[in-house]
Motif scaffolding. Structure first.
Motif, PDB file in Angstrom:
ATOM      1  N   LEU A 100      42.295  38.436  36.757  1.00  0.00           N
ATOM      2  CA  LEU A 100      41.530  37.327  37.329  1.00  0.00           C
ATOM      3  C   LEU A 100      42.085  37.060  38.718  1.00  0.00           C
ATOM      4  O   LEU A 100      43.278  36.806  38.876  1.00  0.00           O
ATOM      5  CB  LEU A 100      41.678  36.065  36.471  1.00  0.00           C
ATOM      6  CG  LEU A 100      41.146  36.149  35.052  1.00  0.00           C
ATOM      7  CD1 LEU A 100      41.590  34.932  34.262  1.00  0.00           C
ATOM      8  CD2 LEU A 100      39.638  36.252  35.049  1.00  0.00           C
ATOM      9  N   ASP A 101      41.228  37.142  39.710  1.00  0.00           N
ATOM     10  CA  ASP A 101      41.644  36.916  41.089  1.00  0.00           C
ATOM     11  C   ASP A 101      40.473  36.252  41.804  1.00  0.00           C
ATOM     12  O   ASP A 101      39.375  36.819  41.870  1.00  0.00           O
ATOM     13  CB  ASP A 101      41.989  38.248  41.747  1.00  0.00           C
ATOM     14  CG  ASP A 101      42.470  38.116  43.184  1.00  0.00           C
ATOM     15  OD1 ASP A 101      42.313  37.026  43.788  1.00  0.00           O
ATOM     16  OD2 ASP A 101      42.991  39.104  43.710  1.00  0.00           O
ATOM     17  N   THR A 102      40.688  35.053  42.317  1.00  0.00           N
ATOM     18  CA  THR A 102      39.597  34.329  42.970  1.00  0.00           C
ATOM     19  C   THR A 102      39.023  35.086  44.169  1.00  0.00           C
ATOM     20  O   THR A 102      37.890  34.827  44.570  1.00  0.00           O
ATOM     21  CB  THR A 102      40.063  32.933  43.414  1.00  0.00           C
ATOM     22  OG1 THR A 102      41.199  33.066  44.268  1.00  0.00           O
ATOM     23  CG2 THR A 102      40.416  32.068  42.220  1.00  0.00           C
ATOM     24  N   ALA A 103      39.773  36.028  44.711  1.00  0.00           N
ATOM     25  CA  ALA A 103      39.305  36.804  45.862  1.00  0.00           C
ATOM     26  C   ALA A 103      38.478  38.024  45.454  1.00  0.00           C
ATOM     27  O   ALA A 103      37.923  38.705  46.307  1.00  0.00           O
ATOM     28  CB  ALA A 103      40.491  37.252  46.702  1.00  0.00           C
ATOM     29  N   VAL A 104      38.411  38.297  44.157  1.00  0.00           N
ATOM     30  CA  VAL A 104      37.659  39.460  43.672  1.00  0.00           C
ATOM     31  C   VAL A 104      36.575  38.983  42.711  1.00  0.00           C
ATOM     32  O   VAL A 104      36.871  38.371  41.686  1.00  0.00           O
ATOM     33  CB  VAL A 104      38.598  40.470  42.959  1.00  0.00           C
ATOM     34  CG1 VAL A 104      37.816  41.657  42.427  1.00  0.00           C
ATOM     35  CG2 VAL A 104      39.711  40.924  43.886  1.00  0.00           C
ATOM     36  N   MET A 105      35.341  39.242  43.052  1.00  0.00           N
ATOM     37  CA  MET A 105      34.186  38.906  42.218  1.00  0.00           C
ATOM     38  C   MET A 105      34.200  37.429  41.793  1.00  0.00           C
ATOM     39  O   MET A 105      33.913  37.096  40.647  1.00  0.00           O
ATOM     40  CB  MET A 105      34.108  39.829  40.995  1.00  0.00           C
ATOM     41  CG  MET A 105      33.956  41.300  41.314  1.00  0.00           C
ATOM     42  SD  MET A 105      32.483  41.689  42.279  1.00  0.00           S
ATOM     43  CE  MET A 105      31.208  41.485  41.044  1.00  0.00           C
ATOM     44  N   SER A 106      34.540  36.579  42.713  1.00  0.00           N
ATOM     45  CA  SER A 106      34.544  35.120  42.492  1.00  0.00           C
ATOM     46  C   SER A 106      35.405  34.688  41.316  1.00  0.00           C
ATOM     47  O   SER A 106      35.113  33.705  40.642  1.00  0.00           O
ATOM     48  CB  SER A 106      33.112  34.617  42.301  1.00  0.00           C
ATOM     49  OG  SER A 106      32.318  34.927  43.419  1.00  0.00           O
ATOM     50  N   GLY A 107      36.442  35.441  41.037  1.00  0.00           N
ATOM     51  CA  GLY A 107      37.360  35.072  39.967  1.00  0.00           C
ATOM     52  C   GLY A 107      36.925  35.446  38.571  1.00  0.00           C
ATOM     53  O   GLY A 107      37.549  35.045  37.591  1.00  0.00           O
ATOM     54  N   LYS A 108      35.872  36.239  38.465  1.00  0.00           N
ATOM     55  CA  LYS A 108      35.434  36.693  37.141  1.00  0.00           C
ATOM     56  C   LYS A 108      36.431  37.723  36.611  1.00  0.00           C
ATOM     57  O   LYS A 108      37.067  38.432  37.396  1.00  0.00           O
ATOM     58  CB  LYS A 108      34.044  37.321  37.223  1.00  0.00           C
ATOM     59  CG  LYS A 108      32.972  36.314  37.574  1.00  0.00           C
ATOM     60  CD  LYS A 108      31.620  36.977  37.646  1.00  0.00           C
ATOM     61  CE  LYS A 108      30.572  35.937  38.024  1.00  0.00           C
ATOM     62  NZ  LYS A 108      29.255  36.531  38.190  1.00  0.00           N
ATOM     63  N   PRO A 109      36.556  37.830  35.290  1.00  0.00           N
ATOM     64  CA  PRO A 109      37.466  38.835  34.729  1.00  0.00           C
ATOM     65  C   PRO A 109      37.023  40.240  35.145  1.00  0.00           C
ATOM     66  O   PRO A 109      35.858  40.617  34.961  1.00  0.00           O
ATOM     67  CB  PRO A 109      37.330  38.642  33.218  1.00  0.00           C
ATOM     68  CG  PRO A 109      36.758  37.280  33.040  1.00  0.00           C
ATOM     69  CD  PRO A 109      35.922  37.018  34.250  1.00  0.00           C
ATOM     70  N   CYS A 110      37.960  40.974  35.721  1.00  0.00           N
ATOM     71  CA  CYS A 110      37.675  42.326  36.220  1.00  0.00           C
ATOM     72  C   CYS A 110      38.661  43.321  35.615  1.00  0.00           C
ATOM     73  O   CYS A 110      39.671  42.946  35.023  1.00  0.00           O
ATOM     74  CB  CYS A 110      37.796  42.367  37.739  1.00  0.00           C
ATOM     75  SG  CYS A 110      36.526  41.425  38.587  1.00  0.00           S
ATOM     76  N   ILE A 111      38.371  44.572  35.823  1.00  0.00           N
ATOM     77  CA  ILE A 111      39.242  45.638  35.342  1.00  0.00           C
ATOM     78  C   ILE A 111      40.193  46.045  36.457  1.00  0.00           C
ATOM     79  O   ILE A 111      39.768  46.456  37.533  1.00  0.00           O
ATOM     80  CB  ILE A 111      38.421  46.854  34.886  1.00  0.00           C
ATOM     81  CG1 ILE A 111      37.483  46.451  33.755  1.00  0.00           C
ATOM     82  CG2 ILE A 111      39.339  47.993  34.457  1.00  0.00           C
ATOM     83  CD1 ILE A 111      36.466  47.498  33.390  1.00  0.00           C
TER      84      ILE A 111
END
Length: 75
Positions: free
Chosen positions: A8-19
């Motif tokens: 989870l990173d607010t700078a990546v995909m608006s903080g959506k869970p990512c891989i």
């Protein structure tokens, strides 16, 4: 259930869970599985993903479902 590949990173995909910090969301992978795409098809479309990434998405989803009640209609 290992979910250490989910970030989870607010700078990546608006903080959506990512891989693994990539711009591939857990929801995207789960949606593809729900629509009948196979692991092999998903991995072919995203060659930078690994089979363990899909496992992590499924584990994350299982934990989230356990965590929240969902309003489901009975059949």
């Amino acid at each position: 259930m290992p979910i250490d590949r989910i970030t989870l990173d607010t700078a990546v995909m608006s903080g959506k869970p990512c891989i693994r910090g990539m711009r591939v969301t857990v929801a995207n992978i789960l949606r593809q599985l729900a629509h009948g795409r196979t692991r092999q098809q998903i991995l072919a479309s995203y060659p930078y993903l690994e089979d363990a990434d899909i496992d992590a998405c499924l584990s994350y989803a299982a934990l989230r479902v356990d965590d929240e009640e969902l309003a489901l209609t009975s059949s």
